[in-house]
Design a protein around this motif. Structure first.
Motif, mmCIF file in Angstrom:
data_model
loop_
_atom_site.group_PDB
_atom_site.id
_atom_site.type_symbol
_atom_site.label_atom_id
_atom_site.label_comp_id
_atom_site.label_asym_id
_atom_site.label_seq_id
_atom_site.Cartn_x
_atom_site.Cartn_y
_atom_site.Cartn_z
ATOM 1 N N THR A 250 -30.591 6.113 -51.907
ATOM 2 C CA THR A 250 -31.804 5.551 -51.322
ATOM 3 C C THR A 250 -31.786 5.406 -49.805
ATOM 4 O O THR A 250 -32.813 5.137 -49.224
ATOM 5 N N GLU A 251 -30.652 5.554 -49.170
ATOM 6 C CA GLU A 251 -30.570 5.309 -47.731
ATOM 7 C C GLU A 251 -31.329 6.373 -46.951
ATOM 8 O O GLU A 251 -31.167 7.570 -47.174
ATOM 9 N N LEU A 252 -32.165 5.898 -46.040
ATOM 10 C CA LEU A 252 -32.921 6.809 -45.184
ATOM 11 C C LEU A 252 -32.083 7.186 -43.972
ATOM 12 O O LEU A 252 -31.188 6.449 -43.566
ATOM 13 N N LEU A 253 -32.394 8.322 -43.398
ATOM 14 C CA LEU A 253 -31.733 8.720 -42.161
ATOM 15 C C LEU A 253 -32.061 7.694 -41.068
ATOM 16 O O LEU A 253 -33.213 7.272 -40.940
ATOM 17 N N SER A 254 -31.070 7.323 -40.297
ATOM 18 C CA SER A 254 -31.305 6.416 -39.175
ATOM 19 C C SER A 254 -31.956 7.205 -38.041
ATOM 20 O O SER A 254 -31.936 8.443 -38.024
ATOM 21 N N LEU A 255 -32.504 6.491 -37.069
ATOM 22 C CA LEU A 255 -33.081 7.184 -35.911
ATOM 23 C C LEU A 255 -32.014 7.995 -35.176
ATOM 24 O O LEU A 255 -32.305 9.100 -34.708
ATOM 25 N N ASP A 256 -30.799 7.488 -35.086
ATOM 26 C CA ASP A 256 -29.723 8.245 -34.447
ATOM 27 C C ASP A 256 -29.437 9.531 -35.213
ATOM 28 O O ASP A 256 -29.203 10.583 -34.611
ATOM 29 N N GLU A 257 -29.465 9.451 -36.544
ATOM 30 C CA GLU A 257 -29.224 10.643 -37.361
ATOM 31 C C GLU A 257 -30.377 11.646 -37.223
ATOM 32 O O GLU A 257 -30.152 12.857 -37.162
ATOM 33 N N VAL A 258 -31.604 11.139 -37.167
ATOM 34 C CA VAL A 258 -32.764 12.020 -36.982
ATOM 35 C C VAL A 258 -32.674 12.711 -35.624
ATOM 36 O O VAL A 258 -32.897 13.921 -35.505
ATOM 37 N N ARG B 238 -42.054 5.489 -28.446
ATOM 38 C CA ARG B 238 -41.447 4.154 -28.380
ATOM 39 C C ARG B 238 -42.139 3.304 -27.308
ATOM 40 O O ARG B 238 -42.502 2.154 -27.547
ATOM 41 N N ALA B 239 -42.379 3.883 -26.132
ATOM 42 C CA ALA B 239 -42.993 3.143 -25.031
ATOM 43 C C ALA B 239 -44.428 2.734 -25.341
ATOM 44 O O ALA B 239 -44.928 1.750 -24.799
ATOM 45 N N ARG B 240 -45.089 3.476 -26.219
ATOM 46 C CA ARG B 240 -46.462 3.157 -26.621
ATOM 47 C C ARG B 240 -46.496 2.200 -27.817
ATOM 48 O O ARG B 240 -47.550 1.974 -28.402
ATOM 49 N N GLY B 241 -45.337 1.667 -28.195
ATOM 50 C CA GLY B 241 -45.282 0.694 -29.282
ATOM 51 C C GLY B 241 -45.145 1.291 -30.661
ATOM 52 O O GLY B 241 -45.410 0.623 -31.659
ATOM 53 N N GLY B 242 -44.706 2.533 -30.733
ATOM 54 C CA GLY B 242 -44.576 3.204 -32.030
ATOM 55 C C GLY B 242 -43.500 2.596 -32.909
ATOM 56 O O GLY B 242 -42.532 1.999 -32.427
ATOM 57 N N SER B 243 -43.676 2.779 -34.201
ATOM 58 C CA SER B 243 -42.719 2.288 -35.194
ATOM 59 C C SER B 243 -41.521 3.233 -35.288
ATOM 60 O O SER B 243 -41.540 4.352 -34.759
ATOM 61 N N ALA B 244 -40.494 2.802 -36.006
ATOM 62 C CA ALA B 244 -39.330 3.654 -36.245
ATOM 63 C C ALA B 244 -39.752 4.928 -36.976
ATOM 64 O O ALA B 244 -39.225 6.012 -36.694
ATOM 65 N N GLU B 245 -40.698 4.810 -37.909
ATOM 66 C CA GLU B 245 -41.186 6.000 -38.623
ATOM 67 C C GLU B 245 -41.852 6.980 -37.663
ATOM 68 O O GLU B 245 -41.666 8.197 -37.778
ATOM 69 N N GLN B 246 -42.616 6.453 -36.709
ATOM 70 C CA GLN B 246 -43.278 7.321 -35.734
ATOM 71 C C GLN B 246 -42.271 7.950 -34.775
ATOM 72 O O GLN B 246 -42.411 9.122 -34.408
ATOM 73 N N ILE B 247 -41.254 7.194 -34.383
ATOM 74 C CA ILE B 247 -40.223 7.741 -33.496
ATOM 75 C C ILE B 247 -39.463 8.853 -34.216
ATOM 76 O O ILE B 247 -39.197 9.913 -33.632
ATOM 77 N N ALA B 248 -39.137 8.647 -35.487
ATOM 78 C CA ALA B 248 -38.466 9.697 -36.264
ATOM 79 C C ALA B 248 -39.349 10.947 -36.328
ATOM 80 O O ALA B 248 -38.871 12.072 -36.133
ATOM 81 N N ALA B 249 -40.630 10.756 -36.573
ATOM 82 C CA ALA B 249 -41.556 11.896 -36.636
ATOM 83 C C ALA B 249 -41.649 12.587 -35.279
ATOM 84 O O ALA B 249 -41.775 13.816 -35.212
ATOM 85 N N ALA C 186 -40.501 23.343 -44.536
ATOM 86 C CA ALA C 186 -41.311 22.311 -45.185
ATOM 87 C C ALA C 186 -40.608 21.825 -46.449
ATOM 88 O O ALA C 186 -40.705 20.645 -46.795
ATOM 89 N N GLU C 187 -39.884 22.708 -47.112
ATOM 90 C CA GLU C 187 -39.129 22.324 -48.319
ATOM 91 C C GLU C 187 -38.024 21.339 -47.960
ATOM 92 O O GLU C 187 -37.788 20.379 -48.685
ATOM 93 N N TRP C 188 -37.327 21.596 -46.834
ATOM 94 C CA TRP C 188 -36.302 20.649 -46.398
ATOM 95 C C TRP C 188 -36.942 19.301 -46.140
ATOM 96 O O TRP C 188 -36.438 18.270 -46.574
ATOM 97 N N LEU C 189 -38.053 19.308 -45.407
ATOM 98 C CA LEU C 189 -38.725 18.054 -45.069
ATOM 99 C C LEU C 189 -39.125 17.291 -46.326
ATOM 100 O O LEU C 189 -38.934 16.082 -46.405
ATOM 101 N N ALA C 190 -39.647 18.001 -47.314
ATOM 102 C CA ALA C 190 -40.089 17.351 -48.555
ATOM 103 C C ALA C 190 -38.953 16.586 -49.229
ATOM 104 O O ALA C 190 -39.163 15.511 -49.786
ATOM 105 N N GLY C 191 -37.734 17.114 -49.155
ATOM 106 C CA GLY C 191 -36.598 16.471 -49.813
ATOM 107 C C GLY C 191 -35.767 15.587 -48.901
ATOM 108 O O GLY C 191 -34.776 15.001 -49.346
ATOM 109 N N ALA C 192 -36.151 15.479 -47.644
ATOM 110 C CA ALA C 192 -35.346 14.734 -46.670
ATOM 111 C C ALA C 192 -35.377 13.230 -46.929
ATOM 112 O O ALA C 192 -36.342 12.700 -47.477
#
Length: 162
Positions: A14-22, A53-64, A78-84
């Motif tokens: 269940t662990e998501l990739l951290s921002l450092d990992e992304v 980040r400077a515009r107040g984005g979330s961790a999800e937005q920074i990862a994106a 896109a297949e990699w992204l779907a399973g990431a």
């Protein structure tokens, strides 16, 4: 010891990739790529992530933001992204800002506007792309074409100049 083993098994499920990992992933898959000015492409990714980040984005937005060009540039599929190990929101934002071959700008803008969180990523992307210092190293025709293209997209997205 038994608790640690159980925790490690749960992490792999269940662990998501951290921002450092992304960030590390984005830098790795874009390694060797350069932007139109010949600069390492990772500089653009870092600037867009920082802009979000400077515009107040979330961790999800920074990862994106780190991954915003990965599918479009065929750095990741896109297949990699779907399973990431990323949230659905992050995946949706990456796909929203991924241009599709032959897609009219109006459809592209509509998809961004319809996807929660995606507009901030595109705003930061456009801001960095339109940075006069970045554009200054390009020939005049390219600079004018890109400036007009970015201004049109800002208009379609309802973003003010600057």
């Amino acid at each position: 010891m038994r608790h640690r083993a159980r925790h490690n098994m749960a992490m792999t499920q269940t662990e998501l990739l951290s921002l450092d990992e992304v960030e590390a992933l984005a830098r790795r898959v874009h390694e060797g790529q350069t932007d139109k000015a010949g600069r390492p492409y990772a500089e653009h990714l870092a600037a867009v992530a920082e802009g979000v980040r400077a515009r107040g984005g979330s961790a999800e937005q920074i990862a994106a933001a780190w991954l915003h060009d990965a599918v479009e540039d065929d750095a990741l599929t896109a297949e990699w992204l779907a399973g990431a190990a990323l949230t659905r929101a992050t995946k949706d934002m990456v796909l929203a800002v991924t241009k599709r071959a032959g897609e009219p700008p109006e459809e592209y803008a509509a998809r961004i506007l319809a996807t929660p969180g995606a507009l901030l990523i595109k705003e930061a992307d456009l801001a960095h792309n339109a940075d006069p210092a970045r554009l200054a190293v390009l020939d005049e025709a390219t600079r004018e074409r890109l400036t007009a293209k970015y201004a049109r997209m800002r208009g379609l997205l309802g973003l003010s100049e600057g």
